[in-house]
Design a protein around this motif. Structure first.
Motif, short mmCIF file in Angstrom:
data_model
loop_
_atom_site.label_atom_id
_atom_site.label_comp_id
_atom_site.label_asym_id
_atom_site.label_seq_id
_atom_site.Cartn_x
_atom_site.Cartn_y
_atom_site.Cartn_z
N ILE A 1 35.09 -23.91 61.06
CA ILE A 1 34.97 -25.37 61.23
C ILE A 1 34.56 -26.11 59.95
O ILE A 1 34.74 -27.31 59.87
N PHE A 2 34.04 -25.36 58.95
CA PHE A 2 33.64 -26.04 57.71
C PHE A 2 34.83 -26.20 56.75
O PHE A 2 34.69 -26.80 55.69
N GLY A 3 35.99 -25.68 57.11
CA GLY A 3 37.18 -25.80 56.27
C GLY A 3 37.82 -27.18 56.43
O GLY A 3 37.67 -27.82 57.47
N LEU A 4 38.57 -27.57 55.41
CA LEU A 4 39.23 -28.88 55.43
C LEU A 4 40.29 -28.93 56.53
O LEU A 4 41.10 -28.01 56.65
N ALA B 1 31.66 -18.42 68.96
CA ALA B 1 31.15 -17.71 67.77
C ALA B 1 32.25 -17.44 66.73
O ALA B 1 32.00 -17.52 65.53
N GLU B 2 33.47 -17.16 67.19
CA GLU B 2 34.51 -16.78 66.21
C GLU B 2 34.96 -17.95 65.32
O GLU B 2 35.60 -17.75 64.31
N TYR B 3 34.59 -19.19 65.70
CA TYR B 3 35.00 -20.35 64.90
C TYR B 3 33.88 -20.93 64.05
O TYR B 3 34.05 -21.95 63.41
N LYS B 4 32.71 -20.29 64.06
CA LYS B 4 31.57 -20.98 63.45
C LYS B 4 31.63 -21.07 61.92
O LYS B 4 30.92 -21.89 61.35
N GLU C 1 24.57 -22.30 64.31
CA GLU C 1 24.33 -21.29 65.34
C GLU C 1 24.61 -21.99 66.66
O GLU C 1 24.22 -23.15 66.84
N SER C 2 25.33 -21.31 67.54
CA SER C 2 25.74 -22.02 68.74
C SER C 2 26.00 -21.06 69.89
O SER C 2 26.32 -19.89 69.67
N LEU D 1 38.75 -27.86 66.35
CA LEU D 1 38.91 -26.97 67.50
C LEU D 1 39.53 -27.70 68.68
O LEU D 1 39.77 -27.11 69.72
N HIS D 2 39.77 -29.01 68.49
CA HIS D 2 40.32 -29.81 69.59
C HIS D 2 41.40 -30.73 69.05
O HIS D 2 41.37 -31.11 67.89
#
Ligand code: ADP
Length: 372
Positions: free
Chosen positions: A320-323, A314-317, A357-358, A327-328
Motif C-alpha cells: 500500500i505504500f507504493g505509488l 497482512a499480505e498487502y501491508k 500493523e493491522s 486495495l479498492h
C-alpha cells in the motif's frame, strides 16, 4: 561531478627510503601502472584528495597518527569508494608491536599486506588487482551518476507534467459544469449524461494531478537538519483541513500533547492529514475512533495513528505504500493511491521509517519515526 582522469588511475607510493620508492615505482611502471611517489604521509593524504586508484605504502612510513588521518579521510569518501591500500610489512617474527600495528592498519578498510622480501611479480599482481577493484568502483560511481541524472529528469518530467496539466483540467471541469447548468434546455438526456461523465473524469484527473504534484514535490525536500517544531501545531492544522470529513463521519479523535520533532511543520501536517484522512475514509460500520500518540525513542520520535476501520490484509501491508497502489476501486472509496506514497517519501527524506500493523476487519495502526 567526478570524472575519471589520469590522477584517478595512478598508484601512490609511500616509502621512507628513496631506494624503496624507486624500486616500487619502477616495478609498477614496468607493469604499465602509473606510479607517483610521495615523500611523507601528509603528501600521501594531499595526493589522495586529488584522486588515486590505490596506495602502496611501507608499513614503517605510516605512524599511528598518520593512520588515524587516513581513516578520517576514508570516512569522508562517498559510499562507492573503497580505496585499496597495499602495505609492505617489515620482515621478521610477529610480536605484540607488529600485531598492534597490523590492527591499526586494518582500520583503513581495503588493505592487503605483502611481507618483505616481496618479489616484483607479487607487487605487480597486488597492484593489478587493486586497480581492477578500483575500476569497478569507478564503474559503480558512473552508474550511480547516470541513475541520478535519469531520476532527476523523470522527477522533473513528472513535476512539469502534473503542474502544467492542472489548468487545462480545471478548465474542462469548470466549462463542463457551466455547459450543463447554462444549456440544460438545449441538451437532451444523453448529452447531459455525457457532460456528467466529462465532469467526473476531469474532477478525478484534478485529484490525481494534485496528488502527483505533491508526490514530486516531496522528492525535493532538503535533507538539511531542521529546527524543532511542535507536532501539536501540525496536528491542529491537519485536523482543520479535515474538519468537514470529521464532522460528516462523526469521528472521535483522541490525542494528548505531542512532542517536538526535527521536521518542517508542513511535512508533518501532510503525514497527519493523509493518515488521519485515511483512518476516516476506510472506516467500518462503527463510528471512526482515531487515536494519535507519540513517544520519544532515543534520537527518534515514534508516532502512532490507530483506527477501528476496515483493516488491511497482512499480505498487502507493504504494497500500500507504493505509488498508485490501492486495495479498492474508486467506486467503493474515492482516492488516487498516492497518499501513502507521499508519506513514505517524506519519512524517507527525514531518514525515518513508516509501516502499518493491522488486523483485517478490526482496524489499523500506522507508525512512523522522525528525528526527535
Ligand atoms: P488512497 O487512499 O488515495 O487510495 P493511499 O496511498 O492513501 O491512497 O492508500 C493506499 C491504500 O491503502 C488505500 O487505497 C487503502 O486500500 C489502504 N489504506 C490506507 N489507509 C488505510 C486505513 N487506515 N485502513 C484501511 N486501509 C487503508
Amino acid at each position: 561531478m567526478y570524472r575519471q582522469n589520469d590522477l584517478e588511475m595512478r598508484v601512490l607510493v609511500l616509502a621512507p627510503t628513496g631506494r624503496d620508492a624507486v624500486l616500487l615505482s619502477k616495478t609498477l611502471e614496468s607493469a604499465n601502472v602509473a606510479a607517483e611517489v610521495c615523500r611523507h604521509a601528509r603528501d600521501l593524504l594531499a595526493m589522495l584528495e586529488h584522486g588515486a586508484a590505490a596506495a602502496m605504502v611501507a608499513e614503517e612510513a605510516l605512524l599511528s597518527t598518520d593512520v588515524a588521518e587516513v581513516v578520517q579521510w576514508l570516512a569522508s569518501q562517498p559510499p562507492w569508494s573503497d580505496m585499496p591500500f597495499i602495505v609492505i610489512t617489515s620482515r621478521g617474527r610477529a610480536n605484540a608491536a607488529t600485531a598492534r600495528k597490523a590492527q591499526e592498519l586494518q582500520l583503513m578498510g581495503n588493505v592487503t599486506f605483502l611481507e618483505r622480501p616481496v618479489r616484483p611479480e607479487t607487487i605487480e599482481a597486488a597492484a593489478r588487482s587493486a586497480l581492477r577493484a578500483r575500476m569497478r568502483q569507478y564503474e559503480i560511481r558512473r552508474r550511480q551518476e547516470v541513475l541520478a541524472r535519469v531520476n532527476a529528469d523523470l522527477e522533473q518530467f513528472a513535476y512539469t507534467a502534473s503542474h502544467d496539466l492542472q489548468e487545462p483540467i480545471r478548465n474542462i471541469a469548470i466549462y463542463s459544469e457551466l455547459l450543463s447548468k447554462g444549456y440544460r434546455d438545449v441538451l437532451d438526456h444523453t448529452g447531459e449524461a455525457f457532460l456528467g461523465y466529462i465532469n467526473k473524469g476531469a474532477r478525478r484527473m484534478e485529484m490525481l494531478v494534485r496528488d502527483l504534484l505533491a508526490y514530486t514535490k516531496a522528492a525535493s525536500i532538503s535533507d538539511e537538519p531542521t529546527d524543532l517544531v511542535e507536532a501539536d501545531k501540525s496536528l491542529q492544522d491537519a485536523l482543520l483541513n479535515l474538519s468537514e470529513a470529521i464532522r460528516q463521519s462523526e469521528a472521535e479523535l483522541i490525542y494528548q500533547s505531542l512532542p517536538a520533532v526535527r521536521m518542517r511543520e508542513v511535512h508533518l501536517q501532510q503525514l497527519f492529514q493523509n493518515l488521519i484522512g485515511n483512518a476516516i475514509k476506510y472506516r467500518s460500520d462503527e463510528k471512526p475512533r482515531i487515536t494519535i500518540s507519540a513517544e520519544k525513542n532515543g534520537s527518534h520520535c515514534l508516532f502512532r495513528i490507530a483506527d477501528n476501520g476496515i483493516g488491511i490484509n497482512a499480505e498487502y501491508k507493504d504494497r500500500i505504500f507504493g505509488l498508485f497502489k490501492r486495495l479498492h476501486g474508486s467506486a467503493e472509496y474515492s482516492g488516487t493511491g498516492i497518499g501513502l506514497a507521499i508519506c513514505q517519501r517524506i519519512v524517507d527524506r527525514y531518514r525515518g521509517r513508516i509501516w502499518v500493523e493491522s488486523e483485517f476487519g478490526k482496524g489499523s495502526t500506522f507508525f512512523f519515526t522522525i528525528p526527535g
